[in-house]
Design an enzyme around this catalytic site. Structure first.
Site, PDB file in Angstrom:
ATOM      1  CG  ASP A  53      -2.143   0.944   0.940  1.00 41.98           C
ATOM      2  OD1 ASP A  53      -2.052   1.780   0.011  1.00 41.98           O
ATOM      3  OD2 ASP A  53      -3.149   0.864   1.666  1.00 41.98           O
TER       4      ASP A  53
HETATM    5  C1  BGC Z   1      -4.865   3.419  -0.071  1.00 40.91           C
HETATM    6  C2  BGC Z   1      -4.984   2.409  -1.193  1.00 40.91           C
HETATM    7  C3  BGC Z   1      -4.849   3.105  -2.513  1.00 40.91           C
HETATM    8  C4  BGC Z   1      -3.508   3.834  -2.545  1.00 40.91           C
HETATM    9  C5  BGC Z   1      -3.247   4.567  -3.834  1.00 40.91           C
HETATM   10  C6  BGC Z   1      -3.622   4.251  -0.195  1.00 40.91           C
HETATM   11  O1  BGC Z   1      -3.634   5.281   0.721  1.00 40.91           O
HETATM   12  O2  BGC Z   1      -4.897   2.762   1.169  1.00 40.91           O
HETATM   13  O3  BGC Z   1      -6.199   1.728  -1.112  1.00 40.91           O
HETATM   14  O4  BGC Z   1      -4.982   2.201  -3.567  1.00 40.91           O
HETATM   15  O5  BGC Z   1      -3.490   4.767  -1.488  1.00 40.91           O
HETATM   16  O6  BGC Z   1      -4.070   5.674  -3.953  1.00 40.91           O
END
Ligand code: BGC
Length: 744
Positions: A265
């Protein structure tokens, strides 16, 4: 002449590059298997090129290998539509004018359809949009289990039940991936709240992990075949999950034999050694060395960039893990961007809008309908009063990474107006002021929602208008602002915000034909529920929100959604709050919050059933404008061995006047067991469409896995011989017929 023609055609085809030359390298030869191509590409890469493949080069992309014609890998949020383009290094908008998308309903709504065919349609449609926009990886869907109604991100997930989430995630994946676009199923695992999401150490026993929190991910891997997985922010066993020996190496890649890529993530990587050894393949979003705002070259400072390269060059670590990571990333590329037979995709097509509207219509849940107030009767001239901020506020913007730049979004008010046409006057008053912000990361709705009147003035106006209305439709709920349904923060309580309860109570006194529509991705408290004849759970419905809602309110669509999670009366009825330690206990000198999941497997209806706590609305509940009568549930055998299956049948009849669909649910109980078991667990469901008077027989076949619990000591699933009971139910609190059977 013929010979000459053939020669000319052959010449022009090869000139156009359409015929593969005999010396085409294996990695570019699509007639070769993915594994052959991967090994060939791997053998050609320099150390630096390998390192270049396993970390980001921008907010959403990672490097390819320019020298070899291996393209960059482009990811995109996910999971409800294709996110608009941002700057290379910033969250700010890139300012494209051709990157608006169709916003599909939030995944809670999809789960509420209880219809795998809708999930496949969803996946296929959003996958086409991703493909058209040249995205290789869609960052979604999310299948974290609904553990507490305070979790700000529940709207992006598929509810509280591992079986329902498993059945619904698989077709989504298949639909997306049929476009040559990978899903990135998230957030693996135990990311069940947003509060302290980077610093919560989830403490969960193995039985709970395997029975509740892992099954949807396992189904995504084994049945859906997802080509990538996103590791979550939180910790488990004191290790961040983005580099977690237990969850990534032991379970995902070990027990489940996963061959896809694990993507961190964004900003979830925290250590220089663990990401090398503990199963992370592709690092995204890290803020290292103080380059917190993603200044240029921050990417070289990623843990899996220069520091890893230096560690290899100095001999501190070997290259075995590196090659494994590169293989997985190459596999992801050969399955997506380097797959020549990919379809081309499509964007904002009428079919996609139609899909969004159908899914939304099937997911809306009619929670209560006393005296058959709904559908609206518009046969004589009427005044319909619409009250509430959510009748007009755009909901596709906000909420965090799932925020979208929708090509259009029909508000509930506009949807109702166009459905009602000139049959009635549809008047709107505000009722309350919630959150007037209308932008995220530079995507702006252009709405001006500012209203400076006091709560008393707004209520007085609403009550006055309500008095002579034939119907009052209050549209409220939550929104996508922080501490509502929004990433990176949790809700502060179960109640409706912005004084909505007072507005609803006043309206209920002023007009008996009151409909409350709750737009939310979470359960909310409803202290007024007995005074309000009709309550509708409307979720975040995306581009076609207003049309889909109007379809249901006017009866054009007969509601058939069922709740994918329980609505508790109050927070004290939620296991994570009374038994569990939500939101965790801070360690003394460390910024880590230990959170024991003491409630174990008793999540949602498993808790309500077992502790006999009546929910406000039960898991699986949802009404229709028609009635369904269930016959007797029968089994094809009275006893089975562990290798056999048993098939259950139950006739269901539409006894009402309109066509409709019913979700028939199959729960299994193990009344006598050597271990604690929930009163019952969902093990099957079918959505059946029935015309008035029509009967269909619904069948379910279950095997030993439906009877098993996870024995942590033996580390295996165990079905204990003895008596079991199968229940056919219209909701988890509405069992219609049961039958006993025995496992020998
Ligand atoms: C989120 C993800 C997301 C990623 C990219 C993160 O903060 O938890 O779910 O895909 O950002 O935007």
């Amino acid at each position: 002449m013929k010979k000459f023609l053939v020669a000319v055609i052959a010449f022009s085809m090869s000139a156009a590059g359409l015929v593969q030359a005999a010396d085409t390298p294996v990695y570019l030869d699509s007639s070769k298997s993915v594994e052959e191509r991967v090994e060939d590409a791997l053998s050609r890469l320099t150390l630096e090129e390998k390192i270049g493949l396993i970390h980001a080069q921008s907010k959403f992309s990672s490097r390819g290998v320019r020298r070899l014609g291996i393209p960059e890998l482009w990811t995109s949020d996910g999971p409800h539509g294709i996110r608009s383009e941002v700057m290379w290094d910033e969250w700010r908008q890139a300012g494209w004018t051709n990157d608006s998308c169709v916003a599909f309903p939030a995944l809670t709504c999809l789960a509420a359809t209880w219809n795998p065919a809708m999930s496949e349609l969803y996946g296929k449609s959003i996958g086409e949009e991703a493909r058209y926009r040249n995205k290789n990886v869609l960052l979604g869907p999310g299948v974290n289990i609904y553990r507490t109604p305070l979790n700000g991100r529940n709207f992006e997930y598929m509810g509280e039940d591992p079986y329902l989430a498993s059945r619904m995630v698989v077709p989504y994946i298949k639909g997306v991936q049929s476009n040559g676009v990978a899903t990135c199923v998230k957030h693996y695992a135990l990311n069940n709240q947003e509060l302290n999401r980077h610093t919560t150490n989830a403490i969960v026993d193995d039985r709970t992990l395997y029975e509740i929190y892992l099954p949807a991910f396992k189904a995504a891997v084994h049945e859906g075949g997802t080509w990538s997985i996103m590791a979550s922010y939180n910790l488990y066993k004191n290790q961040h999950v983005c580099h977690n020996q237990y969850l990534l190496n032991d379970i995902l890649k070990g027990e489940w034999g996963y061959d896809g890529a694990v993507i961190s993530d964004w900003g979830g990587t925290h250590d220089s050694i663990q990401p090398i050894t503990n199963g992370l393949d592709l690092e995204f979003g890290t803020w290292t060395d103080g380059l917190k705002l993603g200044k240029k070259n921050a990417y070289d400072s990623y843990f899996l960039a220069d520091p890893y390269l230096e560690a290899i060059k100095s001999g501190r670590v070997g290259t075995k893990e590196l090659d494994d990571k590169v293989r997985r990333v190459l596999r992801l590329m050969f399955r997506t961007s380097m797959r020549p037979d990919r379809p081309f995709g499509s964007m904002c097509s009428p079919e996609h809008y139609d899909a969004a509207r159908r899914i939304a219509g099937e997911g809306i849940v009619l929670l209560r309908n006393e005296g058959g107030l709904l559908p609206l009767n518009l046969s004589t001239p009427k005044k319909v009063l619409v009250v509430g901020e959510n009748a007009v506020k755009m909901m596709t913007i906000g909420g965090g990474s799932s925020s979208l730049k929708a090509q259009h979004e029909i508000s509930p008010l506009d949807g109702l107006r166009s459905a009602v046409g000139d049959k009635a006057e549809v008047k709107y008053v505000r009722g309350y002021v919630g959150d007037v912000s209308t932008d995220q990361d530079g995507v702006v709705s252009g709405q001006n929602l500012v209203d400076d009147r006091s709560a008393e003035e707004l209520i007085a106006e609403a009550v006055m208008e309500a008095k002579d209305a034939d119907y009052v439709i209050f549209v409220g709920g939550l929104n996508k602002s922080p501490h509502q349904d929004c990433e990176d923060s949790d809700r502060r309580g179960l109640g409706l915000p912005y004084g909505q309860d007072a507005v609803i109570e006043a309206l209920a006194k002023a007009n008996k034909n009151l409909v409350v529509v709750s737009v939310s991705g979470n359960a909310v408290a409803m202290p007024w529920v007995d005074e309000v004849p009709a309550v509708v759970q409307a979720w975040y419905l995306g581009s076609e929100a207003g049309n889909a809602l109007a379809d249901v309110l006017t009866g054009r669509v007969n509601p058939s959604g069922k709740l994918p999670f329980s609505f508790p009366v109050c927070l004290e009825d939620v296991a994570a709050h009374v038994m569990g330690e939500y939101p965790g206990v801070k360690r003394q000198n460390e910024n880590i919050w230990d959170e024991k999941y003491n409630e174990g497997i008793l999540v949602g209806y498993r808790w309500h059933d077992t502790k006999k706590i009546r929910p406000l609305f039960a898991f699986g509940h949802g009404l229709s404008y028609t009635d369904f009568e269930y016959g007797r549930l029968t089994a094809d055998k009275k006893s089975m061995t562990g290798d056999e299956t048993v098939t259950f049948e139950i006739p269901v009849t539409n006894t009402g006047k309109v066509a409709g669909a019913e979700v028939v649910q199959l729960y299994i109980s193990d009344p006598k067991s050597s271990v604690m078991r929930p009163v019952k667990e969902l093990k099957g469901f079918r959505k059946v469409y029935l015309n008035p008077g029509e009967t269909k027989t619904v069948t379910f076949t279950v095997g030993r896995d439906a009877l098993s619990y996870f024995d942590a000591d033996r580390h295996e699933w165990v079905a204990e011989p003895g008596k079991f009971t199968a229940h056919a139910a219209a909701a988890s609190d509405d069992i219609r017929s049961s039958v006993d059977f025995t496992l020998k």
